[in-house]
Design a protein around this motif. Structure first.
Motif, mmCIF file in Angstrom:
data_model
loop_
_atom_site.group_PDB
_atom_site.id
_atom_site.type_symbol
_atom_site.label_atom_id
_atom_site.label_comp_id
_atom_site.label_asym_id
_atom_site.label_seq_id
_atom_site.Cartn_x
_atom_site.Cartn_y
_atom_site.Cartn_z
ATOM 1 N N GLY A 215 78.642 47.750 -83.374
ATOM 2 C CA GLY A 215 77.683 48.293 -84.319
ATOM 3 C C GLY A 215 78.263 48.425 -85.714
ATOM 4 O O GLY A 215 77.575 48.185 -86.716
ATOM 5 N N MET A 241 71.791 46.371 -84.278
ATOM 6 C CA MET A 241 72.451 47.632 -83.959
ATOM 7 C C MET A 241 71.617 48.439 -82.964
ATOM 8 O O MET A 241 70.390 48.429 -83.028
ATOM 9 C CB MET A 241 72.677 48.449 -85.229
ATOM 10 C CG MET A 241 73.556 47.787 -86.268
ATOM 11 S SD MET A 241 73.643 48.738 -87.810
ATOM 12 C CE MET A 241 74.442 50.249 -87.229
ATOM 13 N N VAL A 265 78.599 55.440 -87.939
ATOM 14 C CA VAL A 265 78.754 54.010 -87.682
ATOM 15 C C VAL A 265 80.208 53.607 -87.867
ATOM 16 O O VAL A 265 80.783 52.903 -87.038
ATOM 17 C CB VAL A 265 77.839 53.182 -88.610
ATOM 18 C CG1 VAL A 265 78.039 51.679 -88.380
ATOM 19 C CG2 VAL A 265 76.378 53.556 -88.380
#
Length: 498
Positions: A215, A241, A265
């Protein structure tokens, strides 16, 4: 959330590498480590990969100067009484090619690149490790981490310096490299992130929290493609993602106990329990114990007070936007677990930073902080997706508005309220202006604003009167130290205006 951090330490002898030479990799002493003798099992390859993470933690990058460089140049910050001259030069654009922090920023990035290349360039030796000692899948993951990290360092360099020397892991060419066009650097970054998107793990295991994931690579790839105005390709990468969402509580992104959460993230890890003995000796090396950031003291409003949110930033928040009080402390706000109250005398300019500060749980900031540095969080991704949707041919403005409104809703926006959700009837130009506004207030003090201004070609207008010179300050100068030490980079290669 229980925290697990990667111990980013490795053998000093292997990584005493600078930006201009690979000679240190040519070890001839039989008592020293060489790639041929070192890479023998999983633990050793893992240690080499760990070392490539460490330069992100250095004080010339996310440990200290990343904050001052970007927050000051974007004018999100202002002096608050304790800002030292070597930080204030970024506020007034008075730095030059001999400025120490610019040279160390360059050096630390290239050391990180060389550490990543030590893994990437020695793939044939690593591939030869028997699968009984290191599986092929794990080898691919290690290569993907190294390539992701190399992309990070090159991204930090190319956005600040433009054309730069490019090292790709080929150790056959000795000595300094000449500058390569920015397009070639971007091409390698995209290739590295595409590799990471394919081979990194979808989600780090609990013991590996802090490592690069699929991701993170997809988000960073989308960001690079957005900067390249490849909006459709960027949106494709973002849409791959999964498993991310906004934190219900905005401030959970910036507290030590709740970091690495669902909105995270990619963030640079810090943990005081891993040691800080090398905090003053780790500007560029990324060696030893250097697991602290100095933002706590430097940005603390009742301690060193080196920085405060600027007037422009504070005035940019709409009435009713909760993020103003998530970003700043004001007189009357409580801290220290609710047992203390700020008064006007605590502030040089009537306010102080709240993001990333430890006042929520203690009466004073100390020199070191273990709060991670957020590089990309999902709110940033949603706003980048909105920009891609709005700007791409055939894009949908209502879809872009819906993405923006997800971010605004958490900040308290409601339909028809004082702080309203945006109308789905906005034009393309109006949506773009909404994105500009939203990124400014949502990501305040998170080191994205200056790059946004540059890529939107708005820096000259917004930064007028600050010392910013169009045609010059879009880029840093190539450090004098690099020109002096690299025979393939001369004064003729200096960036425009310097």
């Amino acid at each position: 959330m229980k925290k697990y951090k990667i111990l980013f330490l490795f053998l000093t002898g292997v990584f005493a590498i600078n930006s201009c030479s690979t000679d240190d990799l040519e070890l001839s002493d039989p008592n020293q480590i060489t790639p041929e003798t070192y890479f023998a099992n999983e633990a050793q390859v893992q240690a080499a990969v760990n070392a490539a993470y460490a330069n992100l933690q250095t004080s010339s990058l996310y440990g200290r100067m990343m904050w001052f460089i970007n927050d000051n140049m974007s004018q999100e910050a202002m002096e608050a009484g304790g800002m030292e001259p070597n930080k204030a030069v970024f506020l007034y654009f008075t730095f030059n090619s001999t400025t120490n922090w610019i040279s160390e920023y360059w050096d630390s990035c290239y050391r990180g690149i060389n550490k990543a290349n030590f893994v990437i360039g020695n793939a044939p030796i690593i591939d030869a490790i028997p699968t009984s000692k290191l599986s092929n899948a794990t080898k691919l993951k290690f290569y993907a981490e190294a390539r992701f990290l190399r992309a990070q360092y090159y991204w930090l360099l190319v956005n600040k310096f433009g054309d730069i020397p490019l090292r790709n892991g080929d150790f056959t060419e000795r000595g300094g490299k000449p500058k390569s066009p920015k397009a070639d650097v971007i091409k390698l970054i995209i290739e590295d992130l595409e590799y990471g998107s394919k081979h990194l793990l979808s989600k780090a295991s609990e013991k590996d929290v802090g490592r690069a994931t699929k991701g993170a690579a997809q988000a960073f790839l989308g960001k690079v493609l957005l900067y390249e105005k490849r909006y459709g390709d960027a949106l494709t990468s973002f849409n791959k993602m999964s498993g991310y969402d906004l934190e219900p509580n905005f401030l959970d992104n910036f507290l030590e106990e709740t970091e690495n959460g669902i909105e995270s993230v990619w963030e640079v890890q810090y943990d005081l329990t891993l040691g800080t003995a090398n905090k003053w000796g780790g500007n560029v090396q990324g060696q030893g114990q250097n697991h602290a950031t100095f933002r706590s003291q430097d940005y603390g409003c009742i301690d060193w007070s080196g920085s405060a949110p600027s007037d422009d930033l504070v005035n940019s928040f709409e009435p009713g936007d909760k993020r103003l009080n998530y970003t700043c402390y004001f007189a009357g706000d409580t801290y220290n677990n609710g047992t203390s109250t700020f008064d006007a005398g605590n502030f040089f300019v009537g306010r102080g930073w709240r993001k990333y500060q430890n006042y929520y749980k203690q009466p004073n900031e100390v020199q070191e902080s273990g709060i991670n540095a957020k590089v990309i969080r999902y709110a940033d991704v949603l706003l980048m997706m909105a920009e891609c949707e709005n700007q791409r041919p055939g894009g949908s403005q209502p879809t872009a508005v819906a993405l923006i409104n997800r971010v605004r809703a958490r900040a308290g926006a409601t339909t028809g309220g004082l702080f309203p959700l945006l109308s789905t009837t906005l034009t393309k130009a109006q949506v773009f202006e909404a994105i500009v506004q939203e990124r400014k207030v949502e990501l305040a003090g998170e080191q994205v604003r200056f790059d946004d201004l540059i890529r939107w070609d708005r820096a000259a207008t917004f930064l007028a009167g600050t010392g910013f010179q169009a045609g010059k300050n879009e880029l840093f100068p190539i450090p004098t130290a690099e020109i002096s030490s690299n025979p393939n980079v001369t004064s003729a290669d200096q960036n425009p205006g310097w």
